[in-house]
Design an enzyme around this catalytic site. Sequence first.
Site, mmCIF file in Angstrom:
data_model
loop_
_atom_site.group_PDB
_atom_site.id
_atom_site.type_symbol
_atom_site.label_atom_id
_atom_site.label_comp_id
_atom_site.label_asym_id
_atom_site.label_seq_id
_atom_site.Cartn_x
_atom_site.Cartn_y
_atom_site.Cartn_z
ATOM 1 N N LYS A 271 0.835 -1.198 0.000
ATOM 2 C CA LYS A 271 0.000 0.000 0.000
ATOM 3 C C LYS A 271 0.872 1.251 0.000
ATOM 4 O O LYS A 271 1.954 1.258 0.594
ATOM 5 C CB LYS A 271 -0.864 0.033 1.270
ATOM 6 C CG LYS A 271 -1.948 -1.007 1.393
ATOM 7 C CD LYS A 271 -2.649 -0.844 2.727
ATOM 8 C CE LYS A 271 -3.739 -1.890 2.952
ATOM 9 N NZ LYS A 271 -4.912 -1.655 2.116
ATOM 10 N N ARG B 56 -10.424 -11.488 2.540
ATOM 11 C CA ARG B 56 -11.355 -12.519 2.077
ATOM 12 C C ARG B 56 -10.709 -13.901 2.097
ATOM 13 O O ARG B 56 -11.397 -14.912 2.199
ATOM 14 C CB ARG B 56 -11.868 -12.165 0.682
ATOM 15 C CG ARG B 56 -10.827 -12.155 -0.426
ATOM 16 C CD ARG B 56 -11.265 -11.340 -1.629
ATOM 17 N NE ARG B 56 -11.274 -9.909 -1.314
ATOM 18 C CZ ARG B 56 -11.676 -8.968 -2.160
ATOM 19 N NH1 ARG B 56 -12.093 -9.294 -3.372
ATOM 20 N NH2 ARG B 56 -11.663 -7.702 -1.805
#
Length: 461
Positions: free
Chosen positions: A239, A313
């Site tokens: 990120k 997820r």
Amino acid sequence: MSLQFSTEKNANPLYILESDALPSFLDTLPEAQKNWADASGFSAKLGTFLVLPGPDGRPAGAIAGYGDASKRRRGRFHLAQLAVKLPAASWKIATEHSQDMLEETALGWLLAGYQFNRYKSAGAAKARLCAPDGVDAARIEAIAAGEVLTRDLINTPASDMGPAELEQAARDLAQDHQAEISVISGDDLLTENLPMLHDVGRASSRAPRLLDLHWGDSGPSLVLVGKGVCFDTGGLNLKPGSSMGLMKKDMGGSAAVLGLAHMIMALDLKLRLRVLIPAVENSVSSNSYRPQDILTSRKGLTVEINNTDAEGRLVLADALTLADEEKPDLIISMATLTGAARVAVGPDMVPFYTDDNETAWRLAQSGEKVCDPLWRMPFHDPYETMIEPGIADLDNAPKGGFAGSITAALFLRRFVSEDQPYVHFDMYGWQPVAAPARPKGGVGQATRAVLDALPDLLGLA
């Protein structure tokens, strides 16, 4: 901070008035107090207040402005700031109001005193509220305590809230409520067939683990699954700094389910509760999982990794598979899963997914009732092809940028049986700007709505 209501018998009266009810109320006051109100120019605007002096000059009561319905629709917990602005004393609501309004005011008052003071001391609210007549004080106090637990966990930086510390928080909660807890950590995750949880967490020096809490021995069964990514660098798809700044909150789903679990256990709801938390840190190392790796899940489905920053997820998938094997009456997952959810509904509202219309209606009604706003989003079946890459069963990060929250929810649904009742919440877990009863920082979302809806969802007596 105080999470209990005052029991003072001689509390000062607090009159909560809409603007149009003020003139007739002032006519009932002693002349000196009426003149004081007139001279002060008090008009009962929403969120304002006026202390009424007694003959000795000390507070003899107070009026709180409740504005009008059009103004109230633009926010929540409008009277919460009274807890920090009124003089230090005990106060009791002396005007008649609906049950929902009294519960909102009472909870907001308790939460207004919240301060995250682990690293810096802070002053606490000194004005205390007596439980309004007809309000279940123990229930409101339990909800407030669960919310404070959630906030504290989210606000704690990753230096002091890694997988091990999150485990300890779950163990402390289990001890408080005589619940059972077991933990699978490190390479034992491979032995116990939780491979994607291990894959995501293996690069960190802080071992990944699955927290598994059980409570209750009768009634319908509920499994809460919370994303516990204690810090998310994005992995090899690193990120940028601007996106990494709030990643201590990426375990907000786990904080939410632990707060909700506290509420359920403290209120002794007649159900069998299981809490599953995949606790990891998504780090960068020589053994990080990589883009284009293909991982095999507990369910046997293969997943192509197209972005290592879509790790939530993956860890939830193994935990959901484990939950599904039990065939509970309801599975609920909570996760700070996608930025797309924030684009869709902003930080204040939580999108949720379910295939059951009755469940969706119940949750939406409860969210409105307890001021915990939710918005149903669709498990849109035509988008299933977007998460099917061809080289594997599933793609963890479909390209194109469309419907990111929906495709993430569809991904999770693949790990739950078609006939299994399931609800997924894509939460934010952070209050970006201070608001009544919600200082800037970690915040619980959807938990109070779920708690209110559980009796209907599970048929509790």
